[in-house]
Scaffold this motif. Structure first.
Motif, PDB file in Angstrom:
ATOM      1  N   ASP A 293       0.832  -1.194   0.000  1.00  0.00           N
ATOM      2  CA  ASP A 293       0.000   0.000   0.000  1.00  0.00           C
ATOM      3  C   ASP A 293       0.874   1.254   0.000  1.00  0.00           C
ATOM      4  O   ASP A 293       1.549   1.559   0.976  1.00  0.00           O
ATOM      5  CB  ASP A 293      -0.864  -0.012   1.240  1.00  0.00           C
ATOM      6  N   VAL A 294       0.846   1.982  -1.054  1.00  0.00           N
ATOM      7  CA  VAL A 294       1.663   3.184  -1.195  1.00  0.00           C
ATOM      8  C   VAL A 294       1.218   4.267  -0.206  1.00  0.00           C
ATOM      9  O   VAL A 294       2.043   4.898   0.451  1.00  0.00           O
ATOM     10  CB  VAL A 294       1.589   3.726  -2.643  1.00  0.00           C
ATOM     11  N   TYR A 295      -0.090   4.460  -0.088  1.00  0.00           N
ATOM     12  CA  TYR A 295      -0.606   5.508   0.792  1.00  0.00           C
ATOM     13  C   TYR A 295      -0.271   5.228   2.252  1.00  0.00           C
ATOM     14  O   TYR A 295       0.066   6.135   3.005  1.00  0.00           O
ATOM     15  CB  TYR A 295      -2.120   5.664   0.620  1.00  0.00           C
ATOM     16  N   LYS A 296      -0.374   3.981   2.619  1.00  0.00           N
ATOM     17  CA  LYS A 296      -0.073   3.595   3.989  1.00  0.00           C
ATOM     18  C   LYS A 296       1.405   3.866   4.294  1.00  0.00           C
ATOM     19  O   LYS A 296       1.741   4.422   5.331  1.00  0.00           O
ATOM     20  CB  LYS A 296      -0.403   2.110   4.194  1.00  0.00           C
ATOM     21  N   ARG A 297       2.283   3.484   3.389  1.00  0.00           N
ATOM     22  CA  ARG A 297       3.715   3.699   3.570  1.00  0.00           C
ATOM     23  C   ARG A 297       4.029   5.199   3.662  1.00  0.00           C
ATOM     24  O   ARG A 297       4.822   5.632   4.495  1.00  0.00           O
ATOM     25  CB  ARG A 297       4.490   3.052   2.426  1.00  0.00           C
ATOM     26  N   GLN A 298       3.392   5.999   2.811  1.00  0.00           N
ATOM     27  CA  GLN A 298       3.605   7.451   2.850  1.00  0.00           C
ATOM     28  C   GLN A 298       3.149   8.031   4.188  1.00  0.00           C
ATOM     29  O   GLN A 298       3.822   8.890   4.763  1.00  0.00           O
ATOM     30  CB  GLN A 298       2.851   8.135   1.716  1.00  0.00           C
ATOM     31  N   PHE A 299       2.017   7.560   4.672  1.00  0.00           N
ATOM     32  CA  PHE A 299       1.512   8.025   5.960  1.00  0.00           C
ATOM     33  C   PHE A 299       2.494   7.691   7.076  1.00  0.00           C
ATOM     34  O   PHE A 299       2.848   8.548   7.888  1.00  0.00           O
ATOM     35  CB  PHE A 299       0.141   7.388   6.247  1.00  0.00           C
ATOM     36  N   TYR A 300       2.939   6.432   7.120  1.00  0.00           N
ATOM     37  CA  TYR A 300       3.879   6.004   8.158  1.00  0.00           C
ATOM     38  C   TYR A 300       5.192   6.778   8.064  1.00  0.00           C
ATOM     39  O   TYR A 300       5.740   7.204   9.078  1.00  0.00           O
ATOM     40  CB  TYR A 300       4.146   4.508   8.068  1.00  0.00           C
ATOM     41  N   ASP A 301       5.699   6.970   6.850  1.00  0.00           N
ATOM     42  CA  ASP A 301       6.956   7.711   6.678  1.00  0.00           C
ATOM     43  C   ASP A 301       6.821   9.162   7.148  1.00  0.00           C
ATOM     44  O   ASP A 301       7.724   9.704   7.788  1.00  0.00           O
ATOM     45  CB  ASP A 301       7.402   7.694   5.208  1.00  0.00           C
ATOM     46  N   LYS A 302       5.692   9.769   6.837  1.00  0.00           N
ATOM     47  CA  LYS A 302       5.479  11.170   7.195  1.00  0.00           C
ATOM     48  C   LYS A 302       5.405  11.379   8.708  1.00  0.00           C
ATOM     49  O   LYS A 302       5.993  12.317   9.248  1.00  0.00           O
ATOM     50  CB  LYS A 302       4.194  11.682   6.538  1.00  0.00           C
TER      51      LYS A 302
END
Length: 100
Positions: A1-10
Motif C-alpha cells: 500500500d503506497v498511501y499507507k507507507r507514505q503516511f507512516y513515513d510522514k
C-alpha cells in the motif's frame, strides 16, 4: 500500500510510539472494510446496542434494586434473549442485499 507507507513515513519521526502501536493494531482496526459495502453501516453503528440498552434500562427501572449480582445477570440475560427473539426474523439494513 503506497498511501499507507507514505503516511507512516510522514508521521513516524514525530509520533514514533503512536505509529508503532498503530502498526500493531492495523489488521484489526478497519476490519469492517472486509465486509460488503451494503452492511458496513450496520457493523460500525451503535444503534442496535443503544436500542438494547434502552430496553434494559426501561425494564429495570421499576425493579429499583436487585438482591444479588446473579439476579441482575439473570435479568439482563433474559432481556437479551427476549430482544433477540423479537428481532430474529428481521433483516437488518443492507443484509438483504448480500449473500453468503
Amino acid at each position: 500500500d503506497v498511501y499507507k507507507r507514505q503516511f507512516y513515513d510522514k508521521w513516524n519521526k514525530a509520533y514514533n510510539h503512536v505509529i508503532r502501536n498503530l502498526k500493531d493494531i492495523e489488521p484489526d482496526l478497519l476490519v469492517f472494510y472486509n465486509y460488503p459495502k451494503q452492511i458496513r453501516p450496520s457493523i460500525y453503528s451503535t444503534n442496535m446496542i443503544e436500542s438494547f440498552n434502552n430496553v434494559v434500562k426501561r425494564k429495570a427501572k421499576p425493579k429499583a434494586e436487585f438482591p444479588s449480582e446473579q439476579s441482575l445477570d439473570t435479568f439482563i440475560g433474559i432481556q437479551a434473549i427476549s430482544y433477540n427473539d423479537r428481532y430474529f426474523n428481521r433483516i437488518h439494513k443492507g443484509f438483504g442485499q448480500v449473500q453468503d
